[in-house]
Structure formats: C-alpha cells, structure tokens
Scaffold this motif. Structure first.
Motif, mmCIF file in Angstrom:
data_model
loop_
_atom_site.group_PDB
_atom_site.id
_atom_site.type_symbol
_atom_site.label_atom_id
_atom_site.label_comp_id
_atom_site.label_asym_id
_atom_site.label_seq_id
_atom_site.Cartn_x
_atom_site.Cartn_y
_atom_site.Cartn_z
ATOM 1 N N SER A 267 0.821 -1.192 0.000
ATOM 2 C CA SER A 267 0.000 0.000 0.000
ATOM 3 C C SER A 267 0.868 1.261 0.000
ATOM 4 O O SER A 267 1.855 1.346 0.739
ATOM 5 N N LEU A 268 0.487 2.234 -0.817
ATOM 6 C CA LEU A 268 1.196 3.506 -0.824
ATOM 7 C C LEU A 268 1.016 4.240 0.503
ATOM 8 O O LEU A 268 1.905 4.982 0.936
ATOM 9 N N VAL A 269 -0.129 4.035 1.141
ATOM 10 C CA VAL A 269 -0.363 4.649 2.447
ATOM 11 C C VAL A 269 0.618 4.093 3.472
ATOM 12 O O VAL A 269 1.221 4.841 4.264
ATOM 13 N N THR A 270 0.788 2.774 3.466
ATOM 14 C CA THR A 270 1.745 2.157 4.384
ATOM 15 C C THR A 270 3.156 2.629 4.093
ATOM 16 O O THR A 270 3.934 2.931 5.013
ATOM 17 N N LEU A 271 3.498 2.691 2.814
ATOM 18 C CA LEU A 271 4.828 3.169 2.431
ATOM 19 C C LEU A 271 5.049 4.600 2.898
ATOM 20 O O LEU A 271 6.105 4.935 3.458
ATOM 21 N N GLY A 272 4.038 5.457 2.690
ATOM 22 C CA GLY A 272 4.168 6.843 3.117
ATOM 23 C C GLY A 272 4.279 6.977 4.627
ATOM 24 O O GLY A 272 5.067 7.786 5.133
ATOM 25 N N ALA A 273 3.515 6.176 5.359
ATOM 26 C CA ALA A 273 3.568 6.253 6.819
ATOM 27 C C ALA A 273 4.932 5.823 7.349
ATOM 28 O O ALA A 273 5.481 6.449 8.263
ATOM 29 N N VAL A 339 14.452 0.551 8.862
ATOM 30 C CA VAL A 339 13.819 1.333 7.787
ATOM 31 C C VAL A 339 13.926 0.598 6.455
ATOM 32 O O VAL A 339 12.936 0.441 5.721
ATOM 33 N N ILE A 340 15.126 0.137 6.117
ATOM 34 C CA ILE A 340 15.329 -0.519 4.821
ATOM 35 C C ILE A 340 14.558 -1.837 4.756
ATOM 36 O O ILE A 340 13.948 -2.162 3.719
ATOM 37 N N ASP A 341 14.573 -2.600 5.840
ATOM 38 C CA ASP A 341 13.804 -3.850 5.846
ATOM 39 C C ASP A 341 12.310 -3.579 5.649
ATOM 40 O O ASP A 341 11.617 -4.333 4.943
ATOM 41 N N SER A 342 11.805 -2.520 6.270
ATOM 42 C CA SER A 342 10.391 -2.176 6.108
ATOM 43 C C SER A 342 10.081 -1.758 4.679
ATOM 44 O O SER A 342 9.079 -2.191 4.093
ATOM 45 N N LEU A 343 10.926 -0.931 4.099
ATOM 46 C CA LEU A 343 10.699 -0.457 2.734
ATOM 47 C C LEU A 343 10.743 -1.613 1.740
ATOM 48 O O LEU A 343 9.921 -1.694 0.818
ATOM 49 N N GLU A 349 7.440 -7.233 -1.287
ATOM 50 C CA GLU A 349 6.634 -8.353 -0.794
ATOM 51 C C GLU A 349 5.183 -7.976 -0.544
ATOM 52 O O GLU A 349 4.362 -8.863 -0.277
ATOM 53 N N GLY A 350 4.854 -6.697 -0.606
ATOM 54 C CA GLY A 350 3.489 -6.263 -0.343
ATOM 55 C C GLY A 350 3.093 -6.390 1.115
ATOM 56 O O GLY A 350 1.917 -6.617 1.430
ATOM 57 N N ALA A 351 4.047 -6.262 2.038
ATOM 58 C CA ALA A 351 3.776 -6.442 3.466
ATOM 59 C C ALA A 351 2.852 -5.349 3.988
ATOM 60 O O ALA A 351 2.867 -4.207 3.518
ATOM 61 N N GLY A 352 2.035 -5.708 4.978
ATOM 62 C CA GLY A 352 1.133 -4.767 5.626
ATOM 63 C C GLY A 352 1.612 -4.422 7.021
ATOM 64 O O GLY A 352 2.721 -4.766 7.438
ATOM 65 N N TRP A 353 0.717 -3.762 7.783
ATOM 66 C CA TRP A 353 1.092 -3.288 9.111
ATOM 67 C C TRP A 353 1.489 -4.434 10.038
ATOM 68 O O TRP A 353 2.414 -4.299 10.845
ATOM 69 N N ALA A 354 0.799 -5.566 9.937
ATOM 70 C CA ALA A 354 1.061 -6.673 10.857
ATOM 71 C C ALA A 354 2.488 -7.198 10.738
ATOM 72 O O ALA A 354 3.082 -7.632 11.729
ATOM 73 N N ALA A 355 3.045 -7.145 9.544
ATOM 74 C CA ALA A 355 4.393 -7.667 9.333
ATOM 75 C C ALA A 355 5.479 -6.655 9.671
ATOM 76 O O ALA A 355 6.666 -7.006 9.651
ATOM 77 N N LEU A 356 5.107 -5.423 9.967
ATOM 78 C CA LEU A 356 6.096 -4.362 10.181
ATOM 79 C C LEU A 356 6.175 -3.914 11.635
ATOM 80 O O LEU A 356 6.843 -2.914 11.929
ATOM 81 N N GLY A 357 5.514 -4.634 12.528
ATOM 82 C CA GLY A 357 5.450 -4.187 13.921
ATOM 83 C C GLY A 357 6.811 -4.030 14.572
ATOM 84 O O GLY A 357 7.087 -3.025 15.235
ATOM 85 N N GLY A 358 7.681 -5.009 14.410
ATOM 86 C CA GLY A 358 8.994 -4.935 15.038
ATOM 87 C C GLY A 358 9.828 -3.790 14.511
ATOM 88 O O GLY A 358 10.465 -3.056 15.283
#
Length: 381
Positions: A267-273, A339-343, A349-358
């Motif tokens: 999601s672009l929203v997730t990426l922007g956040a 930051v890089i792992d999240s991006l 991979e199309g990851a969402g909020w649940a996969a980015l908590g850590g």
C-alpha cells in the motif's frame, strides 16, 4: 505629566523575570499570555517556513537530497540491468586441446589459448575466470580462486561441457525455465536501500549542519531573548523535513518505477507512513547530534561516526543477513536496518502493518529517544 502616566501604564504591563536587577527576559502580562497559544502556533509555522526557504536556497542541499540518489540509482540500474547470461572466459594451456575443442563448440564459453605464465597472470588479474591445464592421467586440471563466485560458476559450466563431450549422460532428464521479473533484480533490491540511505542523510546532514552553522555564527544566541521555546525551534526542523518528504520519496520511488520498473506491491499509504516515521526518526537523530557541537568539524565527525556504521551494516547495497549471527542483534537494532527492511517488505513483498510491527517499534523508539535527549542536551550557545 501625561507622558509620565503613559510611561507608568506601559511599565505596568510587564514584570521582570530572572535576576533581581531585572536583567533577565521579561514575562508578558496576563492579556499577552492569553494570546500566546495562537502566537506560538504562528511562530512554529513561520519557523518551519524559514527552514524550508533556507533549504531550497542551498544548491548543494537540493543536489544531495534529490539529484544524487537519482544519479546513483541510474548508475546501479544500468550496471546491474537485465542482460543475457555472461559468457565464461577461460584460458587453456597447451596439452588440453581436446577440452579446448569441446569448449569451443559451446556458446557459453570463450576459449583463450595461453602459456602457463600468461594464464597465471590473467587469472590473478581477473581477465579469465578459470585456467584449464592437462592432467597426468589424460584428464584436465582446473585452476581457479574458489572465493570468487564467477570462478566457481565457470568451473561448473566448463566441467559440464567437457564431461558431456566425453559421453556422459545424465540419468535424470532436466529442463530449465529462466525467470526474470520485477522484484527479483538487483535494482529492485537497491532502490529501497537508496531511499532509506537518503532519508538518513537528509535528516542528519540537512538538520545538523543548519543548527551548528547557526550556533557558530552566534545566531542561536540572539534567539534566547525571543518568546520562542527550544521545542518550537527543534520541531520546526522536523516539520520542514516532512514538507520535503513527499518530493524526496516520490522522486526516488517514481524514478525507479518508471525507468526500471521497480514494483511497489504494498500500500502507498503504508509506504508513506513508514517514510514519515523514518524521516522523524532520522531528523531527531540529527537534532541530537547537533545539540552541542560549536564547529562544523566537530559536527561532521559526530555525523560520520553515527552514519558510517549504518551505511556498512544496514544492508543498503547488500543484505544485512550476510554478517555473522553474533553481530545480528547490533545490526537489527540500527534504525536504518529497520527502515530498509520495512521499505523492501512493502515494495517487494506487499507487506502490511502486521508484518512491520517490530521494525516500526525500533524506528519509533529511536525517534522518541533521540528527540527527548536532544531537548535535554540542546544548548543555544
């Protein structure tokens, strides 16, 4: 008499604060204090606007923030673009003519006849990946550096060609399907890394140098007498970073997508956040670094001390998992790694909020901790 009364009325609106001699800053009267919230909001907006104008008037800052990452991405994208499989270049010594004949018939191999001395020099300088010498028992001897991936690949290809030419048959038939799709290329891997590196650099350099330069020029000293608080001054830099963030992220991600087809599967929203939280974290880190230094040399040394380990260990150009397991707790605790792992997780991979908590917890902890420490350590002089 009228002038005396006016003077007396005017002096009644303020009361001295600080020392008994009234030499300290003045405290506004109640009416002025009631107007302060609006004035503070306006002051913060004006300070943010000043920071933005300072930035766009510096050609060097604009270049390193917007143009440099594009040039770097273009160079890496062209260097590691999708292209046909590389041809293996091998040296063949006298006495291994049978192997040379078999290899010459395969389009994956280029055979270069050489003597022993020339072949050793070519192997040492990387001009050939493999040297084929005749063996004592009628076979061949492969000379190569097993620490080089291209040499190991060359050994595998060459041995397969020679064995097949000698009549080897594979007991299990195999087939190959070559897959080349966006998301699996090096440019897809490196664009999120460049974005994270740029967020770090613009946050630390863009904010840190501005504060230290103002302190060096005695400009911060003059701001002590104003109603502006320390928090307002520091927050104005963070808000300026947020104003530039959309342009910065859009430039790098847009260039990678339109020129090299780098995907954005999440999601672009997730990426922007994630980019907003990352920019605040690195901006707060820049505030912390610039809270005390009085010279540009001192600030530059601290910035390099903080940033260089992250450039090396955080996986900008290669995966951070390449480092030993004993180093992984340190590597994973770095904000740039998170930051890089999240991006990469969002874009590839199309990851969402649940996969980015850590990762978000690490980034947020650095943002809050750095800003709180910056407020406590910051000095105007």
């Amino acid at each position: 008499m009228r002038n005396d009364q006016e003077t007396e009325g005017a002096t009644a609106t303020i009361t001295p604060r600080g020392g008994r001699d009234g030499s300290g800053p003045v405290t506004p009267a109640p009416a002025a204090r009631r107007a302060m919230p609006f004035m503070e909001r306006t002051a913060l907006a004006q300070l943010t606007l000043v920071r933005f104008r300072e930035f766009i008037r510096e050609p060097e800052a604009v270049f390193w923030t917007f143009l440099f990452p594009i040039l770097l991405a273009a160079g890496l994208g062209l260097a590691f673009r999708s292209r046909p499989a590389e041809v293996v270049r091998v040296a063949v010594l006298s006495g291994a003519e049978t192997a040379a004949t078999a290899l010459g018939a395969d389009e994956r191999v280029t055979v270069v006849p050489m003597d022993d001395s020339a072949a050793a020099t070519a192997l040492r300088t990387g001009k050939v990946a493999l040297v084929i010498a005749p063996g004592d028992d009628g076979g061949v001897v492969y000379r190569f550096d097993d620490a080089r991936p291209d040499a190991r690949a060359a050994r595998s290809v060459v041995d397969d060609v020679i064995q097949r030419a000698a009549g080897r048959a594979d007991p299990v038939p195999v087939a190959e399907t070559v897959v080349r799709e966006p998301g699996a290329r090096y440019i897809d891997f490196v664009i999120p890394g460049l974005l994270g590196m740029n967020l770090l650099g613009s946050g630390v350099w863009g904010i840190g140098f501005s504060i230290v330069d103002a302190r060096k020029k005695k400009l911060l000293k003059r701001l002590i007498a104003t109603p502006m608080s320390r928090a307002q001054y520091l927050l104005s830099f963070l808000f300026m970073r947020l104003l530039l963030l959309a342009i910065e992220v859009g430039t790098i991600v847009g260039f990678g997508h339109w020129v090299f087809g780098v995907p954005v599967r999440g999601s672009l929203v997730t990426l922007g956040a994630v980019c907003v939280v990352s920019a605040l974290s690195f901006g707060a880190l820049g505030l912390l670094i610039a809270s005390r230094p009085r010279t540009m040399e001192g600030a530059s040394g601290l910035m390099n001390l903080v940033m260089l380990p992250m450039w090396v260990f955080s996986g900008v150009f290669f995966s951070s998992s390449n480092f030993p397991d004993s180093m992984q707790p340190f590597v994973q605790a770095l904000p740039l790694t998170a930051v890089i792992d999240s991006l990469r997780a969002i874009m590839l991979e199309g990851a969402g909020w649940a996969a980015l908590g850590g990762e978000l917890a690490i980034i947020s902890a650095w943002a809050v901790g750095s800003f709180v420490l910056a407020l406590r350590l910051f000095r105007w002089r």
